[in-house]
Design a protein around this motif. Structure first.
Motif, PDB file in Angstrom:
ATOM      1  N   HIS A  21       0.834  -1.202   0.000  1.00 33.35           N
ATOM      2  CA  HIS A  21       0.000   0.000   0.000  1.00 33.35           C
ATOM      3  C   HIS A  21       0.872   1.256   0.000  1.00 33.35           C
ATOM      4  O   HIS A  21       0.607   2.207  -0.738  1.00 33.35           O
ATOM      5  N   SER A  22       1.914   1.270   0.812  1.00 32.55           N
ATOM      6  CA  SER A  22       2.820   2.427   0.870  1.00 32.55           C
ATOM      7  C   SER A  22       3.525   2.655  -0.456  1.00 32.55           C
ATOM      8  O   SER A  22       3.655   3.796  -0.909  1.00 32.55           O
ATOM      9  N   LEU A  23       3.998   1.575  -1.086  1.00 26.58           N
ATOM     10  CA  LEU A  23       4.651   1.689  -2.383  1.00 26.58           C
ATOM     11  C   LEU A  23       3.665   2.219  -3.423  1.00 26.58           C
ATOM     12  O   LEU A  23       4.008   3.098  -4.227  1.00 26.58           O
ATOM     13  N   PHE A  24       2.441   1.721  -3.403  1.00 34.47           N
ATOM     14  CA  PHE A  24       1.422   2.186  -4.324  1.00 34.47           C
ATOM     15  C   PHE A  24       1.157   3.681  -4.131  1.00 34.47           C
ATOM     16  O   PHE A  24       1.085   4.434  -5.103  1.00 34.47           O
ATOM     17  N   LYS A  25       1.018   4.117  -2.882  1.00 28.15           N
ATOM     18  CA  LYS A  25       0.785   5.541  -2.613  1.00 28.15           C
ATOM     19  C   LYS A  25       1.935   6.394  -3.145  1.00 28.15           C
ATOM     20  O   LYS A  25       1.714   7.425  -3.764  1.00 28.15           O
ATOM     21  N   TYR A  26       3.152   5.947  -2.906  1.00 33.47           N
ATOM     22  CA  TYR A  26       4.316   6.685  -3.388  1.00 33.47           C
ATOM     23  C   TYR A  26       4.295   6.795  -4.913  1.00 33.47           C
ATOM     24  O   TYR A  26       4.515   7.863  -5.471  1.00 33.47           O
ATOM     25  N   GLN A  27       4.005   5.677  -5.589  1.00 31.08           N
ATOM     26  CA  GLN A  27       3.959   5.681  -7.050  1.00 31.08           C
ATOM     27  C   GLN A  27       2.853   6.590  -7.568  1.00 31.08           C
ATOM     28  O   GLN A  27       3.041   7.322  -8.544  1.00 31.08           O
ATOM     29  N   MET A  28       1.706   6.562  -6.935  1.00 29.86           N
ATOM     30  CA  MET A  28       0.587   7.393  -7.373  1.00 29.86           C
ATOM     31  C   MET A  28       0.897   8.873  -7.155  1.00 29.86           C
ATOM     32  O   MET A  28       0.652   9.710  -8.030  1.00 29.86           O
ATOM     33  N   LEU A  29       1.444   9.195  -6.011  1.00 28.94           N
ATOM     34  CA  LEU A  29       1.713  10.601  -5.697  1.00 28.94           C
ATOM     35  C   LEU A  29       2.865  11.178  -6.510  1.00 28.94           C
ATOM     36  O   LEU A  29       2.978  12.387  -6.646  1.00 28.94           O
ATOM     37  N   GLU A  35      -2.559  11.556 -14.301  1.00 26.32           N
ATOM     38  CA  GLU A  35      -2.388  10.137 -13.982  1.00 26.32           C
ATOM     39  C   GLU A  35      -3.130   9.776 -12.689  1.00 26.32           C
ATOM     40  O   GLU A  35      -3.765   8.717 -12.610  1.00 26.32           O
ATOM     41  N   ILE A  36      -3.060  10.660 -11.716  1.00 26.96           N
ATOM     42  CA  ILE A  36      -3.765  10.418 -10.454  1.00 26.96           C
ATOM     43  C   ILE A  36      -5.269  10.373 -10.704  1.00 26.96           C
ATOM     44  O   ILE A  36      -5.967   9.478 -10.238  1.00 26.96           O
ATOM     45  N   TYR A  37      -5.763  11.324 -11.473  1.00 25.80           N
ATOM     46  CA  TYR A  37      -7.193  11.369 -11.775  1.00 25.80           C
ATOM     47  C   TYR A  37      -7.639  10.121 -12.530  1.00 25.80           C
ATOM     48  O   TYR A  37      -8.677   9.535 -12.223  1.00 25.80           O
ATOM     49  N   GLU A  38      -6.846   9.700 -13.494  1.00 22.20           N
ATOM     50  CA  GLU A  38      -7.195   8.520 -14.292  1.00 22.20           C
ATOM     51  C   GLU A  38      -7.159   7.230 -13.470  1.00 22.20           C
ATOM     52  O   GLU A  38      -7.777   6.238 -13.844  1.00 22.20           O
ATOM     53  N   ASN A  39      -6.435   7.247 -12.361  1.00 21.22           N
ATOM     54  CA  ASN A  39      -6.321   6.057 -11.510  1.00 21.22           C
ATOM     55  C   ASN A  39      -7.170   6.159 -10.243  1.00 21.22           C
ATOM     56  O   ASN A  39      -6.945   5.402  -9.294  1.00 21.22           O
ATOM     57  N   CYS A  40      -8.136   7.057 -10.231  1.00 16.28           N
ATOM     58  CA  CYS A  40      -8.903   7.268  -8.999  1.00 16.28           C
ATOM     59  C   CYS A  40      -9.632   5.999  -8.545  1.00 16.28           C
ATOM     60  O   CYS A  40      -9.727   5.735  -7.345  1.00 16.28           O
ATOM     61  N   ASN A  41     -10.132   5.177  -9.462  1.00 15.94           N
ATOM     62  CA  ASN A  41     -10.796   3.936  -9.061  1.00 15.94           C
ATOM     63  C   ASN A  41      -9.807   2.954  -8.432  1.00 15.94           C
ATOM     64  O   ASN A  41     -10.133   2.280  -7.455  1.00 15.94           O
ATOM     65  N   LYS A  42      -8.627   2.883  -8.989  1.00 16.01           N
ATOM     66  CA  LYS A  42      -7.605   1.999  -8.428  1.00 16.01           C
ATOM     67  C   LYS A  42      -7.175   2.492  -7.048  1.00 16.01           C
ATOM     68  O   LYS A  42      -7.001   1.693  -6.126  1.00 16.01           O
TER      69      LYS A  42
END
Length: 91
Positions: A21-29, A35-42
């Protein structure tokens, strides 16, 4: 309120989920606003699954063992969710 933690395997699973989860948050941020908007469901899915593992009163032994075998548990669950979109992600 966080649930009580039980056995060694369950603690291992929780650490695994937290790391992913932490790695995912780092990658998203680190992505662009688009990109963040397009991945909002994920993002929503990952947040819900993280909360599920943190607050679920009791996690069965089968789920713990299967989760520990998965290379990227949250990502694999997300891929299953996409495949069967009718599934709910609530506990």
């Amino acid at each position: 309120m966080r649930r009580r933690e039980c056995g060694v395997l369950e603690k291992k699973l929780l650490r695994k989920v937290q790391r992913e989860h932490s790695l995912f948050k780092y990658q998203m941020l680190s992505g662009t606003n688009r990109e963040i908007y397009e991945n909002c469901n994920k993002i929503s899915f990952y947040e819900n699954m993280n909360e599920y593992f943190l607050y679920k009163e009791e996690i069965s032994k089968e789920i713990i063992e299967t989760g520990l075998q998965a290379e990227n548990l949250l990502d694999e669950l997300y891929q299953l969710y996409l495949k069967y979109e009718w599934l709910q992600i609530t506990s």
